[in-house]
Design an enzyme around this catalytic site. Sequence first.
Site, short mmCIF file in Angstrom:
data_model
loop_
_atom_site.label_atom_id
_atom_site.label_comp_id
_atom_site.label_asym_id
_atom_site.label_seq_id
_atom_site.Cartn_x
_atom_site.Cartn_y
_atom_site.Cartn_z
N HIS A 1 14.18 -1.69 -122.02
CA HIS A 1 15.43 -0.90 -122.13
C HIS A 1 15.08 0.47 -121.82
CE1 HIS A 1 18.88 -0.47 -125.12
NE2 HIS A 1 18.92 0.15 -124.12
N ARG B 1 23.70 -4.56 -123.52
CA ARG B 1 23.06 -4.86 -124.54
C ARG B 1 22.77 -6.27 -124.61
NH1 ARG B 1 22.46 -0.27 -125.27
NH2 ARG B 1 23.17 1.14 -126.80
N GLU C 1 15.08 -6.47 -130.04
CA GLU C 1 14.06 -5.74 -129.03
C GLU C 1 13.29 -5.00 -130.06
OE1 GLU C 1 16.48 -2.48 -126.96
OE2 GLU C 1 17.60 -3.94 -125.74
#
Length: 323
Positions: free
Chosen positions: A283, A235, A264
Amino acid sequence: MTKPKVFITRRIPDAGLNLILEECDVDLWDKDLPPTKEELFQHVPGVDGILSLLSDPIDDEVIQAAGENLRVISNYAVGYNNIDIQAATQHGIAVGNTPGVLTEATADFAFALMMSAGRRIVEAERHVRAGHWKTWGPSILLGCDFAGATLGIIGFGRIGKAMARRATGFGMRILVYDPTSQPMTGVIKVDFDTLLRESDLISLHTPLTPETRHLINGEAFAKMKSNAVLVNTARGEIVDQAALYDALKNHKIFAAGIDVTDPEPLPMDSTLLELDNLIICPHIASASTSTRENMALIAAQNLLAGLRGERLPFVVNPEIYEK
Ligand code: DGY
């Protein structure tokens, strides 16, 4: 008999979606971008279940807005830091996630990112396209070695262990920092500072918690080797991005590869985008076709089990069953 009402915050692969469509009255958010908080508030009232993505903040307000019918939240991810677990548990709502099925795909990607950053593959490709390739040269785009290197793995759950299995094939010395998990044969459990000081390669596989937020900060970078390569597929918030910028810009470490950022998506004016020794991906570590199908299946199974009043196959707050 009336079907349970569910809100699905994005189209998931048919393998899971079709199972849900057979049994439920589905409100599907079929857009490319996630629903905003306002849009979540509009869609959740009265639902029995929510199938969410890691980009959807399912906090106490959203849970309250859903109302008393809500009995299951199924997250299409192994990580669940986007959900207020405490609030869900207080309301007796089961929360599910998708562990296991994405382990190998994520470790494959973390390893690929580590090798790409260490061997400057993205930078080299840009070099060719920009017309800078004039000749072969002894010192052009030099990178680091992997065979026999020391890999430090922070967080030794399923994905951390899969990383260690890959590293074994490269003859790496493997250091692990994880206060809670058991080591395995061939790895050395060490404290955090030893891992930072001795590793050539460092890969993050810990969940995001209040304790791991900014675990990799300026102090941590200062302890790393100047040839270190950092990889983050966990993360974004685990790494202090200002400190990452400083470490890469001033060559305190050699390179980094990150698949996750804070926030993000990464804003296009982020200074991180100026760095040649950083690879940034959007991601996608679990993004193999079969992995995403299997995640959809599990997310659907969790959702349907919760709607039937059964225990979720993969529940993150099992304490709700003890009440
Ligand atoms: C997860 O599942 O938590 C990953 O970040 C995305 O697959």
